[in-house]
Design an enzyme around this catalytic site. Structure first.
Site, PDB file in Angstrom:
ATOM      1  N   ARG A 101      -6.808  -2.821  10.431  1.00  0.00           N
ATOM      2  CA  ARG A 101      -5.716  -3.590  11.057  1.00  0.00           C
ATOM      3  C   ARG A 101      -6.179  -4.263  12.351  1.00  0.00           C
ATOM      4  NH1 ARG A 101      -1.920  -3.318   7.451  1.00  0.00           N
ATOM      5  NH2 ARG A 101      -1.552  -1.328   6.438  1.00  0.00           N
ATOM      6  N   LYS A 151       0.831  -1.211   0.000  1.00  0.00           N
ATOM      7  CA  LYS A 151       0.000   0.000   0.000  1.00  0.00           C
ATOM      8  C   LYS A 151       0.868   1.265   0.000  1.00  0.00           C
ATOM      9  CE  LYS A 151      -2.770   0.778   3.755  1.00  0.00           C
ATOM     10  NZ  LYS A 151      -2.811   2.159   4.242  1.00  0.00           N
ATOM     11  N   ASP A 211       2.409  -0.338  12.105  1.00  0.00           N
ATOM     12  CA  ASP A 211       1.129  -0.906  11.663  1.00  0.00           C
ATOM     13  C   ASP A 211       0.912  -2.327  12.190  1.00  0.00           C
ATOM     14  OD1 ASP A 211       0.498   1.420  10.343  1.00  0.00           O
ATOM     15  OD2 ASP A 211       1.411   0.786   8.465  1.00  0.00           O
TER      16      ASP A 211
END
Ligand code: S3P
Length: 437
Positions: free
Chosen positions: A396, A19, A323
């Site tokens: 996430r 991404k 992340d």
């Protein structure tokens, strides 16, 4: 989405494009001279938002098969948009585009969904203001209205927050600034912008400053020339599969063509101390390292025996696995002594308040968790039990707790599971394809 406990993970997969790298490839190709072809572009809603904003700015983008063709408008060739630019849920779209728009001679407005409109934007408003662009916000949040200038001032800027998005915003604005703009970071963040600018022909200097700090410098005005980019598989998406495979004994999983940029693989390195993880077939594609990751599961007793003291994650590690932190908290609950994550206040400013959402959902699954302003501590040796998970719209969190559901006793239900499409629409199908029960 119902997640049932799994016995093991088995198979070989290939993932959609990264991404972070996809956003940069599209934006940088849009301001280059000539036609760039991008393959394995991310299938995420976030990266689709980037393409639709670029189209609104007059960039012609065609798709054929798995390839996207971007007809670069040149550094000064974007067109004033006819409406507000909708970045959806994507912080990267908003913060990086802000840097590009600051150097255009028109006014534009960036907005997004409710989550994005609640996230902090002064971190880009301030440096762009120092460069001579006038950016107005709604109390430090989007919508951002950018009164661009075709010649910005070069600055010397030390990042106050460890953020690759802020660093990238300034480096992109620097392309339209006169002179040398230098960004210094005291914690290393992902360097995809630096790599991508270099591969589009921008002279960019990078290096170390002291023990931990790094800098990147661009001298403007700089022109970019089109090039073809093949996007490596997303290592942050791979992380969910890797964690599941490590946590489920007798698993064996291969993930081919994954990005293994050193600024993104701290999660991999940490898990490699727990189980068997190997990177092979290393090569370089479009200035980014790529490889095949092989993972094998670890017997629960061995896993529990690792780490006599809790795993501690602090300031210098955070940006390189930012992340993956909710997932790491889940993994930490399975080690003998648990995990403590500190200096991670930034997690409260992500798509959800990820400290709160991780704590709440781990507790729902029976873990003992302490919440701090800047992190959390999770007890180890936890037998997770199936629960109803509320990811609060955060992709996430939904994926991290799907992995937790695989190792729990009993079924879990992930609410609003479609939010995974923000980064990884294929997540549940791909997971199902490698699970054995
Ligand atoms: C990203 C940087 C990180 C990360 C985000 C993507 C990027 O944000 O959390 O998902 O592509 O530059 P920050 O740079 O704000 O920490």
């Amino acid at each position: 989405m119902i997640i049932k406990p799994a016995k093991r993970i088995h198979g070989s997969i290939r993932l959609p494009g990264d991404k972070s790298i996809s956003h940069r490839a599209a934006m940088i190709a849009a301001i280059a001279e000539g036609v760039s072809r991008i393959t394995n572009y991310s299938t995420s809603a976030d990266c689709a938002a980037t393409l639709s904003c670029l189209r609104e700015l007059g960039v012609r983008i065609d798709r054929s098969g798995g390839e996207i063709q971007i007809n670069g408008a040149g550094k000064d060739g974007l067109r004033a948009p006819g409406k507000d630019l909708d970045c959806g849920n994507s912080g990267t779209t908003m913060r990086l585009l802000a840097g590009i728009l600051a150097g255009q001679s028109f006014t534009s407005t960036l907005t997004g969904d409710e989550s994005l409109r609640s996230r902090p934007m002064l971190r880009v408003v301030e440096p762009l203001g120092m460069m001579g662009a006038q950016v107005s916000s709604s109390d430090g949040r989007a919508p951002l209205t950018i009164h661009g200038r075709d010649s910005l001032k070069a600055i010397d800027y030390e990042l106050l927050i460890a953020s690759a998005q802020v660093k990238s915003c300034i480096l992109l604005a620097a392309l339209n600034a006169k002179g040398k703009t230098t960004v210094t970071e005291n914690e290393v963040t992902r360097d995809h912008t630096e790599r991508m600018l270099k591969s589009f022909g921008v002279p960019i200097e990078t290096g170390s400053k002291g023990e931990h700090a790094r800098f990147a410098a661009v001298t403007g005005p700089a022109n970019l020339s089109a090039r073809d980019v093949s996007i490596p598989g997303d290592v942050s998406s791979a992380a969910y599969f890797i964690a599941a495979a490590v946590l489920l004994p007798e698993s064996s999983l291969e993930i081919t063509n994954v990005g293994v940029n050193p600024t993104r693989i701290s999660f991999l390195s940490l898990l490699a101390t727990l189980g068997f993880i190997e990177v092979t077939d290393a090569s370089e594609v479009a200035n980014e390292p790529v490889g095949t990751i092989t993972v094998r599961g670890v017997a629960r007793e061995n896993f529990l025996n690792e780490f006599e003291s809790p795993l501690n994650i602090g300031r210098l590690e955070i940006p390189q696995l930012v992340d993956e932190l909710p997932l790491l908290a889940v993994v930490g609950s399975q080690t003998r002594s648990g995990i403590e994550i500190r200096d991670a206040k930034e997690l409260r400013a992500k798509e959800s308040d990820r400290i709160a959402t991780t704590v709440e959902n781990l507790r729902a699954m029976g873990a003992e968790v302490e919440e701090f302003d800047d992190g959390l501590r999770v007890d180890g040796s936890t037998r997770l039990r199936g629960a109803r998970i509320d990811p609060r719209g955060d992709h996430r969190i939904a994926m991290a707790f799907s992995v937790a559901g695989l190792i729990a006793e009993g079924e879990s239900e992930i609410g609003e599971a479609e939010c995974v499409g923000v980064s990884f629409p294929e997540f549940f199908d791909l997971l199902e394809s490698v699970i054995e029960r």
